[in-house]
Design an enzyme around this catalytic site. Structure first.
Site, PDB file in Angstrom:
ATOM      1  N   LYS A  80       0.804  -1.224   0.000  1.00  0.00           N
ATOM      2  CA  LYS A  80       0.000   0.000   0.000  1.00  0.00           C
ATOM      3  C   LYS A  80       0.841   1.281   0.000  1.00  0.00           C
ATOM      4  CE  LYS A  80      -4.057  -0.314   2.289  1.00  0.00           C
ATOM      5  NZ  LYS A  80      -5.109  -0.745   3.255  1.00  0.00           N
ATOM      6  N   ASP A  92      -5.165  13.467  -3.416  1.00  0.00           N
ATOM      7  CA  ASP A  92      -4.735  14.169  -2.204  1.00  0.00           C
ATOM      8  C   ASP A  92      -4.874  13.283  -0.975  1.00  0.00           C
ATOM      9  OD1 ASP A  92      -4.191  16.350  -3.710  1.00  0.00           O
ATOM     10  OD2 ASP A  92      -5.969  17.493  -3.126  1.00  0.00           O
ATOM     11  N   ASP A 117      -9.954   3.877   2.044  1.00  0.00           N
ATOM     12  CA  ASP A 117     -10.168   3.318   3.393  1.00  0.00           C
ATOM     13  C   ASP A 117     -10.943   4.284   4.299  1.00  0.00           C
ATOM     14  OD1 ASP A 117      -8.994   0.826   3.018  1.00  0.00           O
ATOM     15  OD2 ASP A 117      -6.999   1.532   3.555  1.00  0.00           O
ATOM     16  N   GLY A 146      -1.071   2.094   9.458  1.00  0.00           N
ATOM     17  CA  GLY A 146      -1.625   2.535   8.180  1.00  0.00           C
ATOM     18  C   GLY A 146      -3.136   2.726   8.244  1.00  0.00           C
ATOM     19  N   ARG A 168       0.971   2.198  21.151  1.00  0.00           N
ATOM     20  CA  ARG A 168       2.024   1.551  21.938  1.00  0.00           C
ATOM     21  C   ARG A 168       3.373   2.196  21.628  1.00  0.00           C
ATOM     22  NH1 ARG A 168       3.179  -4.650  20.508  1.00  0.00           N
ATOM     23  NH2 ARG A 168       3.448  -3.635  18.491  1.00  0.00           N
ATOM     24  N   ILE A 171       5.960   7.304  19.082  1.00  0.00           N
ATOM     25  CA  ILE A 171       6.489   8.154  18.009  1.00  0.00           C
ATOM     26  C   ILE A 171       5.619   8.119  16.750  1.00  0.00           C
ATOM     27  CG2 ILE A 171       8.124   6.424  17.103  1.00  0.00           C
ATOM     28  CD1 ILE A 171      10.057   9.008  16.939  1.00  0.00           C
ATOM     29  N   ARG A 172       4.945   6.984  16.520  1.00  0.00           N
ATOM     30  CA  ARG A 172       4.064   6.900  15.337  1.00  0.00           C
ATOM     31  C   ARG A 172       2.851   7.829  15.507  1.00  0.00           C
ATOM     32  NH1 ARG A 172       2.913   0.808  13.453  1.00  0.00           N
ATOM     33  NH2 ARG A 172       2.931   1.663  11.354  1.00  0.00           N
ATOM     34  N   GLY A 255     -16.318  -3.823  12.174  1.00  0.00           N
ATOM     35  CA  GLY A 255     -15.418  -3.330  11.130  1.00  0.00           C
ATOM     36  C   GLY A 255     -15.629  -3.909   9.739  1.00  0.00           C
TER      37      GLY A 255
HETATM   38  P1  ATR Z   1      -2.381  -1.526   9.766  1.00  0.00           P
HETATM   39  O1  ATR Z   1      -2.047  -1.168   8.337  1.00  0.00           O
HETATM   40  O2  ATR Z   1      -3.415  -2.604   9.884  1.00  0.00           O
HETATM   41  O3  ATR Z   1      -2.707  -0.333  10.587  1.00  0.00           O
HETATM   42  P2  ATR Z   1       0.199  -1.581  11.039  1.00  0.00           P
HETATM   43  O4  ATR Z   1       0.650  -0.377  10.307  1.00  0.00           O
HETATM   44  O5  ATR Z   1       1.157  -2.720  11.222  1.00  0.00           O
HETATM   45  O6  ATR Z   1      -1.074  -2.237  10.340  1.00  0.00           O
HETATM   46  O7  ATR Z   1      -0.338  -1.119  12.486  1.00  0.00           O
HETATM   47  C1  ATR Z   1      -0.763  -2.022  13.462  1.00  0.00           C
HETATM   48  C2  ATR Z   1      -1.248  -1.240  14.672  1.00  0.00           C
HETATM   49  O8  ATR Z   1      -1.598  -2.159  15.718  1.00  0.00           O
HETATM   50  C3  ATR Z   1      -0.190  -0.323  15.276  1.00  0.00           C
HETATM   51  O9  ATR Z   1      -0.827   0.771  15.887  1.00  0.00           O
HETATM   52  C4  ATR Z   1       0.458  -1.251  16.314  1.00  0.00           C
HETATM   53  O10 ATR Z   1       1.152  -0.588  17.334  1.00  0.00           O
HETATM   54  P3  ATR Z   1       2.736  -0.301  17.145  1.00  0.00           P
HETATM   55  O11 ATR Z   1       2.837   0.886  16.230  1.00  0.00           O
HETATM   56  O12 ATR Z   1       3.223  -0.007  18.528  1.00  0.00           O
HETATM   57  O13 ATR Z   1       3.335  -1.552  16.567  1.00  0.00           O
HETATM   58  C5  ATR Z   1      -0.781  -1.911  16.866  1.00  0.00           C
HETATM   59  N1  ATR Z   1      -0.496  -3.160  17.573  1.00  0.00           N
HETATM   60  C6  ATR Z   1      -0.284  -4.374  17.034  1.00  0.00           C
HETATM   61  N2  ATR Z   1      -0.074  -5.293  18.000  1.00  0.00           N
HETATM   62  C7  ATR Z   1      -0.126  -4.634  19.184  1.00  0.00           C
HETATM   63  C8  ATR Z   1       0.020  -5.019  20.553  1.00  0.00           C
HETATM   64  N3  ATR Z   1       0.246  -6.292  20.915  1.00  0.00           N
HETATM   65  N4  ATR Z   1      -0.105  -4.067  21.504  1.00  0.00           N
HETATM   66  C9  ATR Z   1      -0.362  -2.778  21.156  1.00  0.00           C
HETATM   67  N5  ATR Z   1      -0.511  -2.359  19.891  1.00  0.00           N
HETATM   68  C10 ATR Z   1      -0.397  -3.263  18.907  1.00  0.00           C
END
Ligand code: ATR
Length: 286
Positions: A80, A92, A117, A146, A168, A171-172, A255
């Protein structure tokens, strides 16, 4: 007919339009079933297939597909984000989200990248909670991947006055604030319960709660019963997160509808028919 074909419907004279979903792996995707349902329902010529493509081959494949009769494609993990570097035209909203899920192959060979999305997210809420409006109060988004970026973009575009976010990996979330502006307020992961205080819309945009993963456990004490709570996870349809919110009197929306609605703009562009998202489609995809 001249070499340059001016529309997809003219193209159909030569062959039925093809579309598909590109991912690696791709076997789990529900998109083929979804589009097949619509093609059958509207009795349209064409096909929609899963296309397994390794990351290093994406560019070659995207340049080749239009020559094979493809009018477009959906993208899923891990393509993606990369697709934006390959596309010739980027909407955009795809640029803002930093990812594309829908490609349209133009007659002149140009690849047009869009992200539906966020549209799917809002359309799902409007369908299942018609009285809900993003503008009525603060939104709280859990997760900053994402999918969360698309949710944040669409909630802000729909008028959310404040966008709270926690992740979690903090920074993201801070990166999202830096890109999406002053309405975004970042909360520490440990402060997730406080983030729900007075929130009008609450979204799980993490993958937690998905079958085989740990559930998302959130202190719901501050959650008001007037809030709308939704989860991007749709396997299972009713996550523990939604069940708990429902127990507290909140309106909950699963969802699956986001997946269904995000597919509609692509289908309409490729096959020329605006498709309906209804219970028959839900059943077909489940
Ligand atoms: P997507 O495109 O589905 O959003 P992604 O970019 O991999 O996939 O994001 C997954 C999300 O789930 C993130 O917010 C991730 O947190 P991190 O950025 O800290 O990895 C969150 N996530 C996945 N497993 C997790 C866990 N066990 N505890 C907390 N957050 C989790």
């Amino acid at each position: 007919m001249t070499a340059s074909i001016s529309s997809h419907s003219e193209q159909n004279v030569q062959h039925a339009p093809l579309a598909g979903v590109i991912g690696w792996p791709i076997a789990h995707s529900r998109s083929p079933r979804l589009h097949r349902h619509w093609l059958d329902r509207y009795d349209l010529p064409g096909d929609y297939i899963p296309i397994p493509v390794r990351p290093e081959h994406l560019s070659d494949v995207l340049r080749m597909l239009p020559k094979m009769g493809f009018v477009g494609a959906n993208l899923t993990i891990p393509h993606k984000e990369t697709a934006l570097q390959i596309a010739d035209i980027i909407t955009d909203r795809a640029a803002l989200i930093g990812a594309a899920n829908t490609l349209i192959f133009h007659e002149d060979g140009k690849i047009h990248a869009d992200n539906t999305d966020g549209f799917g997210f809002i359309a799902n809420l409007k369908q299942h909670a018609p009285d809900w409006s993003a503008a009525r109060g603060a939104a709280a988004v859990i997760g900053a991947g994402g999918a969360a970026r698309a949710v944040v973009a669409s909630l802000l575009e729909s008028g959310a006055p404040e966008l709270r976010i926690t992740n979690r990996t903090k920074i993201r979330a801070e990166q999202i604030k830096a890109e999406f502006g002053a309405k975004v307020v970042v909360y520490d992961w440990a402060q997730i319960g406080n983030m729900l205080d007075g929130a009008h819309t609450v979204v799980n945009a993490t993958s937690m709660g998905m079958t085989g993963k740990p559930p998302l456990r959130v202190p719901f004490d501050a959650l008001q019963s007037s809030a709308l709570v939704t989860d991007l996870v749709y396997t299972p349809l009713m996550t523990d997160f939604l069940t708990e919110a429902q127990t507290r009197g909140c309106t909950v929306v699963d969802g699956l509808g986001m997946l269904l609605h995000q597919a509609a703009p692509g289908f309409e562009r490729w096959f020329g028919q605006r498709p309906e998202v209804d219970d028959a489609l839900r059943q077909a995809v489940l």
